[in-house]
Design an enzyme around this catalytic site. Structure first.
Site, mmCIF file in Angstrom:
data_model
loop_
_atom_site.group_PDB
_atom_site.id
_atom_site.type_symbol
_atom_site.label_atom_id
_atom_site.label_comp_id
_atom_site.label_asym_id
_atom_site.label_seq_id
_atom_site.Cartn_x
_atom_site.Cartn_y
_atom_site.Cartn_z
ATOM 1 N N GLU A 179 -18.436 -6.344 -2.288
ATOM 2 C CA GLU A 179 -17.055 -6.832 -2.200
ATOM 3 C C GLU A 179 -16.921 -8.227 -2.787
ATOM 4 O OE1 GLU A 179 -14.887 -4.733 -2.228
ATOM 5 O OE2 GLU A 179 -13.592 -5.054 -0.522
ATOM 6 N N THR A 186 -1.334 1.068 -10.770
ATOM 7 C CA THR A 186 -2.544 0.409 -10.266
ATOM 8 C C THR A 186 -3.366 1.348 -9.386
ATOM 9 O OG1 THR A 186 -3.391 -1.614 -9.279
ATOM 10 C CG2 THR A 186 -1.501 -0.600 -8.173
ATOM 11 N N GLU A 213 -12.374 0.223 -9.438
ATOM 12 C CA GLU A 213 -11.990 -0.671 -10.539
ATOM 13 C C GLU A 213 -13.000 -0.691 -11.686
ATOM 14 O OE1 GLU A 213 -11.492 -1.318 -7.410
ATOM 15 O OE2 GLU A 213 -9.387 -1.895 -7.241
ATOM 16 N N GLU A 235 0.834 -1.213 0.000
ATOM 17 C CA GLU A 235 0.000 0.000 0.000
ATOM 18 C C GLU A 235 0.865 1.257 0.000
ATOM 19 O OE1 GLU A 235 -3.032 -0.113 -0.575
ATOM 20 O OE2 GLU A 235 -3.858 -1.977 0.213
ATOM 21 N N ASP A 247 -4.404 -9.687 -8.504
ATOM 22 C CA ASP A 247 -4.754 -8.706 -9.536
ATOM 23 C C ASP A 247 -3.609 -7.901 -10.149
ATOM 24 O OD1 ASP A 247 -4.504 -7.473 -7.050
ATOM 25 O OD2 ASP A 247 -6.438 -6.488 -7.053
HETATM 26 C C1 DMJ Z 1 -6.387 0.381 -5.044
HETATM 27 O O1 DMJ Z 1 -5.668 0.775 -3.933
HETATM 28 C C2 DMJ Z 1 -5.500 -0.196 -6.080
HETATM 29 O O2 DMJ Z 1 -6.160 -0.133 -7.291
HETATM 30 C C3 DMJ Z 1 -5.082 -1.607 -5.785
HETATM 31 O O3 DMJ Z 1 -4.350 -2.208 -6.824
HETATM 32 C C4 DMJ Z 1 -6.233 -2.498 -5.461
HETATM 33 N N1 DMJ Z 1 -7.429 -1.785 -5.348
HETATM 34 C C5 DMJ Z 1 -7.461 -0.577 -4.600
HETATM 35 C C6 DMJ Z 1 -8.815 0.055 -4.723
HETATM 36 O O4 DMJ Z 1 -9.839 -0.833 -4.761
#
Ligand code: DMJ
Length: 934
Positions: free
Chosen positions: A388, A492, A406, A147, A294
């Site tokens: 979720e 991401t 997303e 994160e 993912d």
């Molecule tokens: C985000 O922090 C990023 O996209 C991460 O890769 C996974 N998803 C969260 C938001 O849902």
């Protein structure tokens, strides 16, 4: 935008390309042409309407960002219900979710480049100054490496990328001297100790001040990490290396990626969800494209785009081939086992996989992207947001929705790819739903439960980093953005990194592993970009024709039909194995099959039936394998049934000024009193009862008469409290937890049980609130005196009219309500048998199914014995259409399996011991997985 239309970006990257690279490069080019050739299909949206929606996004961003800055900054995040900052250590711990919070003003850093995309250059300049002035990266706090990388390092680098762009333009940021980059470098060095493992995979957490090893660090004992956690570093780390010339960051991230690639399951080419960072063993062997994996896939493809290194594309393509072979079951994406990829590991999907259609656009594989996106949109239309997790027949599995971006991301990329205005309409719906259901006076609140519409006191930083960026870009024309978005790639977390980095500071030695890649036949690319390039100009209705058959997929779903019927085709000619959902304990044929599979049936004294499997007693190794799978299915089915037997949560909605229905609190139901799911909601002003615990006759009946009484939990049974307030004339009751600081964010909700006696005399609705939610009402009383609430099973729409609505006289309303309640007092309420909530939570059916040693045991309750749990659903949905779909899918599956050389289920004979060992691991992993939260 780089992914969809980054022709220029690719030009910078790599001059000489392997044949694979053409796929991605062509994808980018063809998407541009698709956008420009749209001529028919859904009616185009006018420029005015697009601008109007763009302005709405800007206003929403201001509401979220403004409230964060005013009420939360410098805290990491805004708590939009209580309108204050979330400071780690000052709020009850929410577990892993809190690992994103490092006391480094997370939301501000995550929002930096969004400000520039949204044309808020002045605000960006102010925000950068604040970050430089206020943010400390040296706090004694343990944070998630993943994160911190994607949100903070990515945020700083995105901010730096756009700061230098603005400086070069000559108007803004003229004072800027790479200060954000220096901070990013400082943070990069702080994260490096996490990589001190023999594998090169990073520890999942690090102490920002003390690193990993020091005793004060309070971390460094973890053994596992998720695949995405270890595989989502390369973009930020490589950008940091290339911006600064310090190659070490890119080297470490590459090493972690190389290790993951080495560890892929060699026959399926899939990766598991969690891996041991020391041994490299897979800890969880389920594999999908959502939670836990993912962005590993995302970063392989994007690392190729940003760094121009073919090996990343080759790896991505190898994995992609496996994903499309095993996980993709259009329109679904279902987790499988890495060792047995033809076997589904779950019957539900998580919301994080909604990014995948966007990635497929980047890959150039448009058809399945359209299909999955459409399926997800149908789920959203049903629940207003993507829960979720949701089952393959589109029921809610986990009901929260933390405002994840997303789906908006995929919508944006699909619009860029197809130019189909349908996707603008989808974006419009997302905006409407956010405003209608998530907007609260102090920001936007995550949904606690999409079914009730209740809120959580949480607004994650990614909501500002990603959601507003994608929504704004969706409606923006080129001239609405002050720079060329196509010169950048999205990380991401939607941070922007310039594509020119591909040719800067390229000093990393690349591993030559090309010979390891699976040779993919041409069919892998049949449906990739080159085809769509031909398709779009000739058929502007292309996307629509793919979506059309999926229009009713959610409402008229045939749960069994929609999943590829794989098992039935395993052994041609042989009878399909017995599925747990079809099992009937009274069917002699089924009992015979159980026996063959080594499963015995034990009738327990309490009337339940227990299933035990001894694989050794099975007729053959294949029967043993079927038996183990049957047991596993039974475990999942049973836990699903337990979930379904629980009374769903209820909602307490504050409807008076200044809330106007916007704040919705999650409440626990009661097993007695008026069932709000069967009756109209109860509306009334609230009043505290005296005594507050409601355990004796009230001394203030005049105050609670015709109102909803607030009572504190404890000291007597819930039913007794209900009787006392009802006798005083209350029209409903809210029990507030006496355990200070408790909250539905951190504790599981439960239902209030009766007192073991007949509770038919209780006719008013009773709901339970944890202390934190209760204090929102108590605070409101202190501030506004008159507070009116609505007790219901699902929040009433909060439309603007509510604000103007004549506030009904509580007395009239309550009298009507009381009359209604009295009339309905004899109504039978179908309640599940529960223990006293004072002692237990919703898990009142403890017949959990766990394998004992090498045996597997499962219990089913009497009511389950003779009934197929999905029977009702199937009976109602098994019309001609569905049966056809079932057959069609079966046929399709048979053909697929016939022509698939990798499928050898009928031929493979594995020793029982090895099957058992294998399966026990899977069952354990399955159980772990079910406990996991996203
Ligand atoms: C985000 O922090 C990023 O996209 C991460 O890769 C996974 N998803 C969260 C938001 O849902």
């Amino acid at each position: 935008m780089s992914e969809a239309g980054g022709g220029r970006g690719f030009g910078y990257s790599v001059p000489q390309r392997a044949p694979w690279s053409l796929v991605a490069a062509t994808a980018a080019l063809c998407l541009v042409s698709a956008t420009s050739v749209w001529t028919a299909g859904a009616s185009p949206m006018s420029r005015e309407e697009k601008q109007k929606l763009g302005n709405q996004v800007l206003e929403m961003f201001d509401h979220a960002y403004g409230n964060y800055m005013e009420h939360a900054y410098p805290a990491d995040e805004l708590m939009p219900l209580t309108c204050r900052g979330r400071v780690r250590g000052q709020e009850p711990s929410r577990g892993d979710v809190d690992d994103a919070l490092g006391k480094f003003s997370l939301t501000l850093i995550d929002s930096l480049d969004t400000l520039v995309v949204l044309n808020k250059t002045k605000e960006f300049e102010d925000a950068v100054r604040k970050v430089l002035r206020d943010v400390n990266l040296d706090n004694d706090v343990v944070v998630s490496v993943f994160e911190t990388n994607i949100r903070v390092l990515g945020g700083l680098l995105g901010g730096h990328s756009l700061a230098i762009m603005l400086k070069e333009k000559g108007e803004y940021m003229q004072w800027y001297n790479d200060e954000l980059l220096q901070m990013a470098k400082q943070l990069g060095y702080k994260l490096l100790p996490a990589f001190n493992t023999t594998s090169g995979l990073p520890y999942p957490r690090i102490n920002l001040k003390f690193g990993i090893r020091k005793p004060e660090a309070r971390t460094g004992t973890e053994t596992d990490t998720c695949t995405a956690c270890a595989g989502t570093l390369i973009l930020e780390f490589a950008a940091l290396s290339r911006f600064t010339g310090a190659t070490i960051f890119e080297e470490y991230a590459r090493k972690a990626l190389d290790f993951l690639w080495e560890k892929r399951q060699r026959s399926s080419n899939l990766v598991g969800v969690t891996i041991n960072i020391h041994t490299g063993d897979w800890v969880r062997k389920d594999s999908g494209v959502g939670a836990g994996i993912d962005s590993y896939y995302e970063y392989l493809l994007k690392a190729y785009v940003l760094l121009g290194d073919d090996s990343f594309l080759e790896r991505f393509n190898t994995h992609y081939d496996a994903i499309m072979r095993y996980i993709s079951q259009p329109p679904l994406l279902l987790d499988v086992h890495i060792h047995k990829p033809m076997l589904n590991a779950r019957t539900w999907m998580d919301a994080l996989l909604a990014f995948f259609p966007g990635l497929q656009v980047l890959k150039g594989d448009i058809r399945p992207a359209i299909e999955t996106h459409e399926m997800l949109y149908q789920v959203i239309k049903k629940h207003n947001f993507l829960p979720e997790a949701f089952t393959t027949d589109f029921r809610v599995h986990w009901a929260q929705h933390p405002l994840r971006p997303e789906f908006a991301e995929s919508t944006y990329f699909l619009y860029k790819a197809t130019g189909d205005p349908y996707y603008l309409e989808v974006g419009k719906t997302l905006i409407e739903n956010l405003n209608k259901y998530a907007r609260v006076p102090c920001g936007f609140a995550a949904m606690k439960d999409v079914r009730t519409g209740s809120h959580e006191d949480r607004m994650d930083s990614f909501f500002l980093a990603e959601m507003f960026k994608y929504l704004y870009l969706l409606f923006a024309d080129k001239e609405d953005i002050i720079f060329d978005i196509e010169d950048y790639i999205f990380t991401t977390e939607a941070h922007l990194l310039p594509l020119w980095l591909s040719t800067t500071n390229q000093r990393i030695s690349k591993k030559n592993t090309t010979s390891e890649y699976t040779e993919l036949d041409d069919s892998n690319f049949d449906w990739t970009c080159p085809n769509t390039q031909i398709l779009f100009p000739n058929d502007p209705l292309y996307a629509q024709s793919i979506r059309e058959p999926l229009k009713n997929v959610v409402d008229k779903s045939c749960p069994r039909g929609i999943i590829r019927v794989r098992e039935e085709s395993f052994r041609s000619g042989a009878k399909p194995p017995l599925r747990a959902r079809d099992f009937m304990a009274t069917n002699p044929e089924h009992l015979e099959i159980l026996k063959k599979m080594g499963v015995s049936l034990i009738h327990l004294k309490d009337g339940r039936v227990q299933l035990v499997q001894h694989a050794i007693q099975a007729a053959s190794s294949i029967d043993a394998e079927d038996g183990l799978r049957f047991m596993q299915e039974m475990i999942e089915l049973s836990s699903q049934q337990q979930k379904e037997q629980q009374l769903p949560p209820r909602a307490v909605q504050i409807v008076s000024h200044p809330f106007f229905g916007r704040v919705v609190l999650t409440a626990g139901p009661a097993q007695f009193g008026l069932d709000l799911s069967k009756h109209k909601e109860t509306r009334g002003f609230v009043a505290s009862s005296k005594p507050y615990n409601g355990c004796s006759e009230l001394t203030n009946p005049e105050a609670v008469m015709g109102k909803i009484a607030l009572i504190q939990r404890g000291q007597c049974m819930f039913a007794e409290k209900a009787r006392n307030i009802q006798n005083a004339g209350a029209i409903g009751g809210i029990v507030i937890d006496d355990n200070e600081g408790s909250s539905s964010d951190t504790a599981p909700l439960f239902q209030m049980a009766g007192d073991g006696k007949d509770t038919d005399d209780i006719t008013i609705p009773m709901l339970f609130l944890f202390s934190k939610e209760g204090s929102i009402i108590l605070d409101a009383i202190r501030e506004y005196e008159e507070v009116e609430v609505l007790l219901s099973d699902k929040a009433k729409d909060r439309d603007p009219e509510m604000e103007n609505e004549e506030q009904p006289s509580s007395e009239n309303d309550s009298q009507n309500q009381s009359a209604e309640q009295i009339a309905s007092s004899s109504q039978e309420v179908d309640l599940v048998d529960q223990e006293s909530p004072e002692e237990s939570s919703l898990n009142s059916h403890p017949e959990s199914l766990s394998p004992a040693d090498t045996d597997n045991a499962a219990s089913i309750s009497p009511s389950e014995q003779n009934s197929n749990p999905t029977e009702n659903h199937e009976t109602t949905s098994l019309d001609g259409e569905c049966t056809d779909l079932d057959n069609q899918l079966k046929e399709q599956s048979e053909t697929e399996e016939d022509s698939n050389p990798n499928v050898s289920w009928g031929k493979k004979v594995q020793p029982i011991d090895s099957i058992l060992a294998d399966w026990n691991e899977d069952i354990e992993a399955f159980e772990m997985m079910d406990k996991d939260e996203l």
